[in-house]
Motif scaffolding. Sequence first.
Motif, mmCIF file in Angstrom:
data_model
loop_
_atom_site.group_PDB
_atom_site.id
_atom_site.type_symbol
_atom_site.label_atom_id
_atom_site.label_comp_id
_atom_site.label_asym_id
_atom_site.label_seq_id
_atom_site.Cartn_x
_atom_site.Cartn_y
_atom_site.Cartn_z
ATOM 1 N N GLY A 199 -8.474 -1.924 5.937
ATOM 2 C CA GLY A 199 -9.664 -1.237 5.440
ATOM 3 C C GLY A 199 -9.327 0.086 4.780
ATOM 4 N N LEU A 200 -8.446 0.835 5.379
ATOM 5 C CA LEU A 200 -8.032 2.120 4.806
ATOM 6 C C LEU A 200 -7.315 1.918 3.481
ATOM 7 C CD1 LEU A 200 -7.625 5.197 4.990
ATOM 8 C CD2 LEU A 200 -5.548 4.739 6.337
ATOM 9 N N HIS A 201 -6.472 0.911 3.400
ATOM 10 C CA HIS A 201 -5.712 0.673 2.175
ATOM 11 C C HIS A 201 -6.638 0.277 1.017
ATOM 12 C CE1 HIS A 201 -2.041 -0.268 4.914
ATOM 13 N NE2 HIS A 201 -2.175 1.023 4.687
ATOM 14 N N VAL A 202 -7.625 -0.556 1.310
ATOM 15 C CA VAL A 202 -8.586 -0.942 0.274
ATOM 16 C C VAL A 202 -9.415 0.262 -0.162
ATOM 17 C CG1 VAL A 202 -10.657 -2.305 -0.182
ATOM 18 C CG2 VAL A 202 -8.706 -3.362 0.972
ATOM 19 N N ALA A 210 0.837 -1.206 0.000
ATOM 20 C CA ALA A 210 0.000 0.000 0.000
ATOM 21 C C ALA A 210 0.870 1.254 0.000
ATOM 22 C CB ALA A 210 -0.928 -0.008 1.210
ATOM 23 N N ASP A 211 1.972 1.236 0.738
ATOM 24 C CA ASP A 211 2.893 2.380 0.720
ATOM 25 C C ASP A 211 3.523 2.544 -0.664
ATOM 26 O OD1 ASP A 211 2.365 2.943 3.338
ATOM 27 O OD2 ASP A 211 4.168 1.988 4.137
ATOM 28 N N PRO A 222 -9.260 1.174 -4.364
ATOM 29 C CA PRO A 222 -10.302 0.148 -4.609
ATOM 30 C C PRO A 222 -10.019 -0.714 -5.832
ATOM 31 C CG PRO A 222 -11.093 2.356 -5.162
ATOM 32 C CD PRO A 222 -9.794 2.543 -4.431
ATOM 33 N N LYS A 223 -9.337 -0.162 -6.828
ATOM 34 C CA LYS A 223 -9.038 -0.940 -8.030
ATOM 35 C C LYS A 223 -7.948 -1.977 -7.785
ATOM 36 C CE LYS A 223 -10.406 2.686 -11.297
ATOM 37 N NZ LYS A 223 -9.986 3.536 -12.440
ATOM 38 N N ARG A 224 -7.226 -1.834 -6.695
ATOM 39 C CA ARG A 224 -6.153 -2.784 -6.349
ATOM 40 C C ARG A 224 -6.556 -3.663 -5.158
ATOM 41 N NH1 ARG A 224 -1.149 -1.407 -8.588
ATOM 42 N NH2 ARG A 224 -1.556 -0.164 -10.465
ATOM 43 N N ARG A 225 -7.846 -3.781 -4.947
ATOM 44 C CA ARG A 225 -8.345 -4.524 -3.787
ATOM 45 C C ARG A 225 -7.797 -5.949 -3.738
ATOM 46 N NH1 ARG A 225 -13.155 -3.992 -0.667
ATOM 47 N NH2 ARG A 225 -13.662 -5.939 0.436
ATOM 48 N N LEU A 226 -7.902 -6.687 -4.833
ATOM 49 C CA LEU A 226 -7.435 -8.084 -4.856
ATOM 50 C C LEU A 226 -5.933 -8.167 -4.640
ATOM 51 C CD1 LEU A 226 -9.580 -9.623 -7.744
ATOM 52 C CD2 LEU A 226 -9.848 -9.933 -5.264
ATOM 53 N N ALA A 227 -5.198 -7.236 -5.249
ATOM 54 C CA ALA A 227 -3.742 -7.231 -5.089
ATOM 55 C C ALA A 227 -3.363 -6.945 -3.628
ATOM 56 C CB ALA A 227 -3.113 -6.198 -6.013
ATOM 57 N N GLN A 236 -5.280 -7.565 -0.991
ATOM 58 C CA GLN A 236 -5.648 -8.768 -0.238
ATOM 59 C C GLN A 236 -4.585 -9.847 -0.384
ATOM 60 O OE1 GLN A 236 -9.497 -9.729 -1.887
ATOM 61 N NE2 GLN A 236 -10.611 -8.574 -0.318
ATOM 62 N N LEU A 237 -4.122 -10.029 -1.595
ATOM 63 C CA LEU A 237 -3.090 -11.043 -1.839
ATOM 64 C C LEU A 237 -1.804 -10.700 -1.098
ATOM 65 C CD1 LEU A 237 -2.164 -13.574 -3.323
ATOM 66 C CD2 LEU A 237 -1.521 -12.129 -5.269
ATOM 67 N N ALA A 238 -1.421 -9.424 -1.100
ATOM 68 C CA ALA A 238 -0.206 -9.009 -0.399
ATOM 69 C C ALA A 238 -0.332 -9.264 1.104
ATOM 70 C CB ALA A 238 0.065 -7.534 -0.674
ATOM 71 N N TYR A 239 -1.491 -8.966 1.682
ATOM 72 C CA TYR A 239 -1.711 -9.229 3.106
ATOM 73 C C TYR A 239 -1.624 -10.729 3.405
ATOM 74 C CZ TYR A 239 -2.932 -4.665 5.094
ATOM 75 O OH TYR A 239 -2.886 -3.377 5.585
ATOM 76 N N LEU A 240 -2.251 -11.551 2.558
ATOM 77 C CA LEU A 240 -2.241 -12.999 2.773
ATOM 78 C C LEU A 240 -0.834 -13.571 2.592
ATOM 79 C CD1 LEU A 240 -5.567 -14.015 0.971
ATOM 80 C CD2 LEU A 240 -5.119 -13.961 3.442
#
Length: 334
Positions: free
Chosen positions: A285-288, A144-145, A292-297, A299-303
Amino acid sequence: MPLVFATPPIALSTAHLLAAFFTFSYVGSLYLSKNARLSFKKGVSSTVDGEERAKENDERWRNDPDVIRARLLAASASTLLSVYVVYQLVQRITPEYESSVNPWTAVESSLARLGITLDFASNPLCIILPCLVAPILYLGPLYADYLSETLPFQRHWNFRSSLLPIVSTWVGRRNYIVGPITEEIVFRACMLSVYHMAGASRKKMIFLSPLWFGIAHLHHAWDTYNRYGRTSSALRIAVMQTLFQLAYTSLFGFHCAFLFLRTGSLLPPTFSHIFCNVMGFPQYGLHVKMFPKRRLAIQLAYLLGIAGYVYSMRWWTKADDSLFWPAPGQPARF
């Protein structure tokens, strides 16, 4: 290597007493001098319920530069006292003949038990890899940064506003330098060394000793209650923030205790402490919401960060010969 014993040289009750001393001397030192103590006016309420009120001129708050200076001095003195107590304990249990042959035995043994050693110089990876465990966990926030272009040397990062405040302000020196270093020395090095000498199990050292670290942060509730106006809403905020901080600091303590015991070095937990303070609590939540267009990316980075953390904590943290974590088949040493 420190002087070791086949059986625990001190009682577990002694370790509990020392852990309590380390905790309350560290926190208590922040209130010994008038310059370090906080002061709040009575009867001053927040103009907006649930929000921090304005500071009065004759009050002393936690982030005032003179308060921070006094508290950093007090915490540093308390840390040195805790280190000295560990040294005196090691000196007391050191056999007389060892001391007569080498008067530095107690000093060398104390430093090794406190994780202050250069034994990793022949294999620097045994220290470098454990220091990378926390950044792996923060893969999501780091991504996100990256999207925000605030990582070092990206467009929105610069030396003056991004790095200089860490060392040029009293808040930065407290949060990112003196605070993490003194807390790791006291709550990891000193505390785990005495619990290890008492023969405490790994599980107790990893999952119970950090509770002292959480308890040491409870005094912030009084500060929060006063800053939010001494109302019922302020009390609720203080309780909620304190419970969250207790949970977070205890969980973080599990992480740092594991790193210290696995590596036998103070450096990995201290680096992790500084890194996590710089990064702050992950805000998925803030990062998503920001991207919003990078939501899946995201999520994947967090996982991937969580999966990488689980893997690296097992495979990147084992030192060649840790006093606190002997290799399988090797006898325990105290």
